[in-house]
Structures are given as structure tokens and as C-alpha cells.
Motif scaffolding. Structure first.
Motif, mmCIF file in Angstrom:
data_model
loop_
_atom_site.group_PDB
_atom_site.id
_atom_site.type_symbol
_atom_site.label_atom_id
_atom_site.label_comp_id
_atom_site.label_asym_id
_atom_site.label_seq_id
_atom_site.Cartn_x
_atom_site.Cartn_y
_atom_site.Cartn_z
ATOM 1 N N GLY A 120 68.291 -128.196 16.571
ATOM 2 C CA GLY A 120 67.573 -128.409 17.813
ATOM 3 C C GLY A 120 66.382 -129.309 17.611
ATOM 4 N N THR A 125 64.879 -123.420 15.931
ATOM 5 C CA THR A 125 66.115 -123.297 16.704
ATOM 6 C C THR A 125 67.318 -123.233 15.769
ATOM 7 O OG1 THR A 125 65.288 -124.378 18.703
ATOM 8 C CG2 THR A 125 67.643 -124.557 18.275
ATOM 9 N N ASP A 179 68.297 -125.591 21.688
ATOM 10 C CA ASP A 179 66.949 -125.103 21.994
ATOM 11 C C ASP A 179 66.971 -124.124 23.161
ATOM 12 O OD1 ASP A 179 65.148 -126.654 20.132
ATOM 13 O OD2 ASP A 179 66.261 -128.295 21.060
ATOM 14 N N ASN A 183 67.866 -120.292 21.128
ATOM 15 C CA ASN A 183 66.416 -120.126 21.082
ATOM 16 C C ASN A 183 65.962 -119.472 22.376
ATOM 17 O OD1 ASN A 183 63.556 -120.445 21.028
ATOM 18 N ND2 ASN A 183 63.745 -122.175 19.612
#
Length: 424
Positions: A120, A125, A179, A183
Motif C-alpha cells: 500500500g 498496510t 490501504d 488497513n
């Protein structure tokens, strides 16, 4: 004339003829539209950089690559990726661009793929999946490649020649999916959703992204292709987590059918024409479409967050193209949301009949776990948009690449397409 001298004359004539044939063949061979391409991204374009590291985000086993017979394993699809097709269109074949992990010094000037599954914009991430190379580390790898390139015979330590060469190359950068997948919408592992609202998080990502693109610029990049995040709220992985009332189970709450399995290995194409919001490259507006009645709704919470990010990414591209910060650089924005929606709306014309499930995988929509080793995938991959829970099939990748390369619509490629960028 003695036999020795005659032999020398014949050998010299043969050598001259061979050189002439080679020169004519080289002159007749079509020249590539760009001398090189460098790829940065996640599993959507990774071609084997994760093969040798300790990571769950790896695709170096069958059935991944079942239709790919041109090199080592490692692609997160059944065949070629979007950048493989773009490499063809640019005239950079044969062979395909190598993964940086196995690239030789002689490969560096023609182009290398630095992408890494699960990666990411943010360094943390994808840590839930083990080792990988975030964008910042991919840039470090490119810095090393530029240094090594300067020592090759073609450049012989001439840094100016290296920079001039890189200035004509295509730099393909596709980041951001993880991301969100690995994440922001994984709150049991990351706290970003508690710390930032969607607007603040998108701003944070774009600040980091801007800095990393500027680092590539400082290393010689001038022609950038920046790819927006697809509608990951509509991929089979997210559809598998919707509850029976077509409501999202929540980013950390599995559906009744998934036995608590919430594994993701990065990337995330987008292609269904369900309840979604899309950034439009020409006017930066958003649109809504009604859900497909037989497929269920997408996760609008995720898609709304993606729309915020994509709108900000488009604004960043426009700002860079004004030339006040990165002088001489040209950026193209690929709106994969719009392209994916168009692909789904016109699925029948492209030969697709399955839009909401993976060709291989486990569970609802084949989206709860990615393809298992030696699992038998669907027989006709050309009818599926999705290969597994996250990634497009080769057939879909071909269409994404063609749109990016040739489309005259700024809703696909803004402000110009890749073929036009290469010609500059």
C-alpha cells in the motif's frame, strides 16, 4: 591466392553479409512507442516479486497462472495482468517485463516490475499478511535500479543519459486498494478507522502518495500513469460478507456463512454495476446506480470511501499537470471505477456471463478464501470478470488495458490515454 587468404576473404564476406542482414532486420522491426516501462503497485500487477518472501500474498502456485505459459509464476490471475497487455501495446515485447526480484542488469533499461502483493501507500498496510514491499520500498528498489543502470554499457556512468532515457519511459503506478482492504476496513488489526474519518484518511494517503511520486520524479520519471482504486465494495470478497438482507456485515464482522474467515491478499479490481459511487475524470462528479436485483448490493460504505480517495487522486493529477511542482511531468489518471462499470453494463458484448463471483475460490461468491493450491477453477475463464475473491481474470485485464491505452473518453483516461502519453 592461397587457400588461407581465400578462407579469410570468404569468412569476412560472410560476416559482412550477416551484419547487413541483422541491420536490415533491426531497421524493419517496429520501434516501441516508449523505450521502457516501470511498474509500481500491488497484487493487481505483481508478477512474482513476492514469490521468495514470507508472505500469504503469493500466487506462485496453480491454479494461479493456469493460462500463463511465458515465464515464471507469481501473477494473481489466470493469465496476463493489465500491465502485461500494456507492455504488448507499447511494443516492449518480447519478453514481458521481469519482476525486480529476478531482473538482470541488462533488463533495467527496458523496464522492470516492482509491484508487490498486499502493498500500500502506507508502510503498515498489508502487515496482516506478512512480508511485502510497500510503495516506499518499491521506490527504494527503483533508486537502486537507476544506480545499477548507470553502470551498464549503454550509459557508462553518464547520469544525464540515464535521466534522458527515463524521461521517455512510462511509469505505471497503481496503489491504494490495500490501504482500504488491508488497513482502514480491517479495524481488528488497524486503528486507522478509529483515528481518521474517510476524508481525513484519504487526505493522509494522498499526502504520502504525492511525496512518493515526487521521489520518482527526482529519479527521472516524467510520464506517469496513476490508477484509481476500483470499486472494492463490489468484489466477491466483499459480496461474500454481506448478510442475507443485502446489508454489509461490517468491515470486521463476518457474514453468517463465512465461518469467521476474513482473509484478504490485496488488490481489488472493481467491475459490477451495483449500488456504487464513481469518480468521473472529466467533471469530478459522482454517480449512483441501482443495485442489480439478482446480485445483491455492494458495500456502499467502502465504495463511498473509495470515491473520496479517487476524487482526491484526480485533483492531485490535475495539480501536478499544471506543472508548478513537478515541472515537465505529465500525469494520466485511469478511472478504473468508470471502466469497470462500463465493462459490467456491457458484459454480454464482451462475453462475460458471471459478474459477481470468482472463477475459483471458496465459499459464498467464491469470495471467502482465494484459490486453494491445485484447486480446479471454472472451465471457461473468459466468461468471468473475477478470477478470485479480489482480482480480475485475464479477459477482464485485457479490456482494462485496452481502455487505458486507446480510450478517447476522459472518463476512462484523463486527460489523455496511454498511447498519447507515450507519443509526447
Amino acid at each position: 591466392m592461397d587457400h588461407g587468404r581465400l578462407a579469410l576473404v570468404v569468412a569476412a564476406a560472410a560476416m559482412a553479409m550477416a551484419c547487413t542482414v541483422e541491420m536490415r532486420a533491426a531497421a524493419a522491426a517496429p520501434q516501441p512507442l516508449a523505450p521502457c516501462m516501470y511498474v509500481f503497485g500491488d497484487s493487481l500487477v505483481d508478477n512474482g516479486n513476492n514469490n521468495g518472501i514470507l508472505s500469504l500474498a503469493r500466487a506462485n502456485y496453480r491454479p494461479y497462472g493456469i493460462d500463463f505459459h511465458e515465464g515464471p509464476p507469481g501473477r494473481f490471475t489466470n493469465g496476463r495482468t493489465m500491465v502485461d497487455f500494456l507492455s504488448d501495446m507499447l511494443g516492449l515485447r518480447p519478453p514481458l517485463l521481469p519482476a525486480y526480484a529476478v531482473a538482470r542488469p541488462a533488463d533495467l533499461a527496458r523496464g522492470v516490475n516492482f509491484a508487490s502483493g498486499a502493498s500500500g501507500i502506507r508502510a503498515e498496510t498489508g502487515n496482516n499478511l506478512g512480508e511485502h514491499y510497500p510503495l516506499s520500498e518499491q521506490v527504494v528498489h527503483f533508486r537502486t535500479a537507476v544506480s545499477d543502470m548507470g553502470r551498464t554499457a549503454g550509459f557508462s556512468g553518464n547520469a544525464t543519459k540515464v535521466m534522458e532515457h527515463l524521461g521517455r519511459c512510462i511509469f505505471f503506478v497503481g496503489m491504494g486498494s490495500n490501504d482500504y482492504l488491508n488497513n482502514y476496513f480491517m479495524p481488528d488489526y488497524y486503528d486507522t478507522a478509529q483515528v481518521y474519518d474517510p476524508h481525513a484518511y484519504a487526505t493522509l494517503l494522498l499526502q504520502d502518495y504525492s511525496s512518493q511520486l515526487a521521489d520518482l520524479y527526482d529519479l527521472g520519471a516524467r510520464k506517469f500513469v496513476v490508477v484509481g482504486v476500483g470499486q472494492i465494495g463490489c468484489i466477491p470478497y466483499e459480496l461474500a460478507r454481506m448478510n442475507n438482507d443485502n446489508q454489509p456485515s461490517g468491515p470486521d464482522t463476518p457474514s453468517d456463512d463465512d465461518d469467521g474467515i476474513v482473509i484478504s491478499i490485496g488488490g481489488g479490481g472493481g467491475g459490477r454495476s451495483s449500488s456504487t459511487s464513481s469518480s468521473n475524470a472529466s467533471n469530478n462528479s459522482t454517480t449512483k446506480q441501482k443495485p442489480t436485483p439478482d446480485a445483491g448490493a455492494c458495500n456502499d460504505t467502502i465504495n463511498r470511501a473509495i470515491a473520496i480517495y479517487n476524487n482526491g487522486l484526480l485533483s492531485m493529477v490535475k495539480r501536478f499537470n499544471r506543472g508548478q511542482q513537478l515541472r515537465g511531468a505529465k500525469f494520466v489518471f485511469l478511472d478504473t471505477v468508470h471502466t469497470g462499470m462500463d465493462l459490467a453494463v456491457n458484459a454480454a458484448a464482451h462475453g462475460f456471463t458471471v459478474l459477481d463471483r470468482g472463477c475459483c475460490g471458496v465459499g459464498r461468491n467464491n469470495g471467502q478464501i482465494t484459490c486453494l493450491p491445485l484447486q480446479r477453477p471454472c472451465d471457461d475463464r473468459s466468461k468471468y470478470i473475477f478470477w478470485d475473491a479480489f482480482h480480475p481474470t485475464e479477459a477482464a485485464n485485457r479490456i482494462y488495458a485496452a481502455k487505458a491505452f486507446n480510450s478517447t473518453s476522459t472518463s476512462d483516461a484523463y486527460p489523455i490515454n496511454i498511447s498519447q502519453l507515450a507519443a509526447i
